[in-house]
Motif scaffolding. Structure first.
Motif, PDB file in Angstrom:
ATOM      1  N   VAL A 143       0.733  -1.316   0.037  1.00 41.83           N
ATOM      2  CA  VAL A 143       0.045   0.048  -0.046  1.00 41.83           C
ATOM      3  C   VAL A 143       0.868   1.268   0.062  1.00 41.83           C
ATOM      4  O   VAL A 143       2.027   1.231   0.746  1.00 41.83           O
ATOM      5  CB  VAL A 143      -0.855   0.170   1.241  1.00 41.83           C
ATOM      6  N   ASP A 144       0.599   2.312  -0.716  1.00 41.92           N
ATOM      7  CA  ASP A 144       1.137   3.579  -0.411  1.00 41.92           C
ATOM      8  C   ASP A 144       0.732   4.177   0.794  1.00 41.92           C
ATOM      9  O   ASP A 144      -0.226   4.916   1.012  1.00 41.92           O
ATOM     10  CB  ASP A 144       0.488   4.555  -1.736  1.00 41.92           C
ATOM     11  N   HIS A 145       1.538   3.992   2.004  1.00 41.27           N
ATOM     12  CA  HIS A 145       1.077   4.474   3.231  1.00 41.27           C
ATOM     13  C   HIS A 145       1.128   5.771   3.410  1.00 41.27           C
ATOM     14  O   HIS A 145       0.284   6.372   4.456  1.00 41.27           O
ATOM     15  CB  HIS A 145       2.192   3.903   4.196  1.00 41.27           C
ATOM     16  N   ALA A 146       1.623   6.705   2.433  1.00 41.87           N
ATOM     17  CA  ALA A 146       1.376   8.090   2.698  1.00 41.87           C
ATOM     18  C   ALA A 146      -0.067   8.768   2.456  1.00 41.87           C
ATOM     19  O   ALA A 146      -0.444   9.594   2.813  1.00 41.87           O
ATOM     20  CB  ALA A 146       2.259   8.677   1.608  1.00 41.87           C
ATOM     21  N   GLY A 147      -0.833   7.542   1.813  1.00 41.05           N
ATOM     22  CA  GLY A 147      -2.206   8.252   1.385  1.00 41.05           C
ATOM     23  C   GLY A 147      -3.070   7.460   2.532  1.00 41.05           C
ATOM     24  O   GLY A 147      -4.264   7.586   2.166  1.00 41.05           O
ATOM     25  N   VAL A 148      -2.750   6.861   3.535  1.00 40.60           N
ATOM     26  CA  VAL A 148      -3.805   6.209   4.445  1.00 40.60           C
ATOM     27  C   VAL A 148      -3.832   7.338   5.563  1.00 40.60           C
ATOM     28  O   VAL A 148      -2.664   7.500   6.436  1.00 40.60           O
ATOM     29  CB  VAL A 148      -2.872   4.837   5.037  1.00 40.60           C
ATOM     30  N   ALA A 149      -4.874   7.609   5.972  1.00 42.71           N
ATOM     31  CA  ALA A 149      -4.977   8.445   6.907  1.00 42.71           C
ATOM     32  C   ALA A 149      -5.234   7.812   8.444  1.00 42.71           C
ATOM     33  O   ALA A 149      -4.763   8.385   9.254  1.00 42.71           O
ATOM     34  CB  ALA A 149      -6.622   9.335   6.564  1.00 42.71           C
ATOM     35  N   SER A 150      -5.858   6.811   8.427  1.00 39.66           N
ATOM     36  CA  SER A 150      -5.901   6.057   9.581  1.00 39.66           C
ATOM     37  C   SER A 150      -5.578   4.520   9.254  1.00 39.66           C
ATOM     38  O   SER A 150      -6.272   3.877   8.565  1.00 39.66           O
ATOM     39  CB  SER A 150      -7.285   6.071  10.226  1.00 39.66           C
ATOM     40  N   ALA A 151      -4.310   3.882   9.711  1.00 35.54           N
ATOM     41  CA  ALA A 151      -3.908   2.481   9.540  1.00 35.54           C
ATOM     42  C   ALA A 151      -5.185   1.325  10.125  1.00 35.54           C
ATOM     43  O   ALA A 151      -5.482   0.563   9.461  1.00 35.54           O
ATOM     44  CB  ALA A 151      -2.749   2.245  10.143  1.00 35.54           C
ATOM     45  N   GLY A 152      -5.617   1.780  11.266  1.00 34.85           N
ATOM     46  CA  GLY A 152      -6.749   0.956  11.903  1.00 34.85           C
ATOM     47  C   GLY A 152      -7.850   0.921  11.027  1.00 34.85           C
ATOM     48  O   GLY A 152      -8.280  -0.294  10.836  1.00 34.85           O
ATOM     49  N   ALA A 153      -8.304   2.066  10.641  1.00 30.04           N
ATOM     50  CA  ALA A 153      -9.762   2.039   9.818  1.00 30.04           C
ATOM     51  C   ALA A 153      -9.342   1.226   8.331  1.00 30.04           C
ATOM     52  O   ALA A 153     -10.059   0.632   8.052  1.00 30.04           O
ATOM     53  CB  ALA A 153     -10.054   3.552   9.490  1.00 30.04           C
ATOM     54  N   PHE A 154      -8.040   1.615   7.733  1.00 32.18           N
ATOM     55  CA  PHE A 154      -7.801   0.708   6.567  1.00 32.18           C
ATOM     56  C   PHE A 154      -7.775  -0.519   6.618  1.00 32.18           C
ATOM     57  O   PHE A 154      -8.183  -1.487   5.839  1.00 32.18           O
ATOM     58  CB  PHE A 154      -6.511   1.565   6.002  1.00 32.18           C
ATOM     59  N   LEU A 155      -6.947  -1.056   8.021  1.00 39.00           N
ATOM     60  CA  LEU A 155      -6.842  -2.494   7.723  1.00 39.00           C
ATOM     61  C   LEU A 155      -8.210  -3.202   8.345  1.00 39.00           C
ATOM     62  O   LEU A 155      -8.330  -4.351   7.845  1.00 39.00           O
ATOM     63  CB  LEU A 155      -5.772  -2.697   8.783  1.00 39.00           C
ATOM     64  N   SER A 156      -9.177  -2.494   9.230  1.00 42.44           N
ATOM     65  CA  SER A 156     -10.412  -3.138   9.548  1.00 42.44           C
ATOM     66  C   SER A 156     -11.190  -3.129   8.308  1.00 42.44           C
ATOM     67  O   SER A 156     -11.920  -4.257   8.049  1.00 42.44           O
ATOM     68  CB  SER A 156     -10.879  -2.175  10.519  1.00 42.44           C
ATOM     69  N   ARG A 157     -11.071  -2.188   7.356  1.00 42.17           N
ATOM     70  CA  ARG A 157     -12.013  -2.422   6.078  1.00 42.17           C
ATOM     71  C   ARG A 157     -11.322  -3.580   5.262  1.00 42.17           C
ATOM     72  O   ARG A 157     -12.130  -4.304   4.612  1.00 42.17           O
ATOM     73  CB  ARG A 157     -11.711  -0.798   5.452  1.00 42.17           C
ATOM     74  N   THR A 158      -9.943  -3.770   5.292  1.00 42.53           N
ATOM     75  CA  THR A 158      -9.493  -4.590   4.288  1.00 42.53           C
ATOM     76  C   THR A 158      -9.914  -6.061   4.954  1.00 42.53           C
ATOM     77  O   THR A 158     -10.328  -6.988   4.106  1.00 42.53           O
ATOM     78  CB  THR A 158      -7.842  -4.666   4.414  1.00 42.53           C
TER      79      THR A 158
END
Length: 299
Positions: free
Chosen positions: A46-61
């Motif tokens: 993932v382009d981590h620079a574009g991830v506002a919230s790691a927790g939210a992103f990973l929960s979604r995934t």
């Protein structure tokens, strides 16, 4: 605190929560760990620079991966031999529960659609904001609110009005094991509610009851039949446990069969008994608490 500049450490801090989320969705700890590992492989690219919230992103995934997997899981359960119970996840008696989602609630969730289950778990169990749940499920917030409300209504009866105190639960579980191991049917009957139900999951690999046994008379007759087999009265308790929020224990039965027993208790009486005997679901438990993992007893 680590930043997204350290994505590995960020993921590892989220891993336990993600496994718990996936397990609540799937009912299988092994499948949950596989899903989280898949999420890790995706996270690496993932382009981590574009991830506002790691927790939210990973929960979604993880949620989306679970929804994909649930399609095939439902097909497998339709052909499952006998009663299906979730893979038992246990805590030793002095551990605090991570949430209030008990085994009985997880079984109630099995009756929901995958989207209803996801909405309920994300919003009601993990307290994820509704807008975030909507983004995860690719639905509008009002639709997700309806999904969660329908789920809540369906599982309401499975929520205990008065959760059993831990000391009382441990006391009843101990008395239940002792009465079972000695064949004391009178003592067992005194612990049972009139509408008690026994569920037994052997997965077609070990001896188990193919259908639930309902009512105190039928359950008592079942225990009487077991008590007549003297060899059954040599069970060895390996560990007192709380299994998915219910008091119980892990034991080694004569012939080498492992099982967990979880007791649903209301008003001081046992209303539900859950035997998990499928060796595929107990290998992790055997590694933690001892016992010959995967050793079935003859039918």
């Amino acid at each position: 605190m680590p930043t997204i500049d350290d994505p590995t450490l960020v993921f590892e801090q989220e891993r336990t929560r993600l496994v718990r989320l996936a397990y609540r969705m799937l009912g299988s700890l092994g499948e949950a760990e596989d899903v989280v590992q898949d999420a890790w492989l995706r996270w690496r690219h993932v382009d981590h620079a574009g991830v506002a919230s790691a927790g939210a992103f990973l929960s979604r995934t993880v949620t989306r991966l679970c929804l994909d997997l649930m399609k095939s899981a439902r097909v497998r359960r339709e052909t499952y031999v006998g009663t299906w119970l979730p893979e038992p996840v246990a805590m030793v008696p002095d551990e605090a529960p991570a949430d209030d989602l008990t085994l009985t609630l997880m079984l109630a969730l099995e009756r929901l659609s995958p989207l209803e289950r996801a909405a309920f778990i994300l919003h009601d169990v993990f307290a994820i904001p509704l807008d975030e749940v909507a983004a995860t499920l690719r639905r509008e917030p009002p639709a997700v609110r309806q999904l969660a409300a329908r789920a809540r209504k369906h599982v309401q009866s499975a929520r205990p009005r008065f959760p059993v105190e831990r000391e009382e639960g441990a006391r009843i579980a101990k008395a239940f094991f002792e009465a079972s191991a000695t064949g004391d049917v009178a003592a067992l009957r005194s612990m049972l509610a009139d509408a008690v139900v026994v569920h037994s999951d052997g997965g077609g690999k070990v001896l188990a009851f193919p259908r639930p046994i309902v009512g105190i008379d039928k359950v008592t007759r079942m225990f009487e039949g077991v008590a007549r087999k003297s060899w059954i009265q040599h069970a060895q308790k390996l560990q007192d446990l709380w299994i998915d929020g219910l008091p119980g224990y892990f034991s080694l039965e004569p012939g080498g069969t492992l099982q967990t027993v979880a007791l649903d208790i209301e008003g001081g009486l046992i209303v539900g008994i859950y035997f998990t005997r499928n060796p595929d679901k107990l290998q992790r438990m055997a590694k933690l608490f001892g016992g010959p993992a995967g050793a079935p007893t003859p039918h």
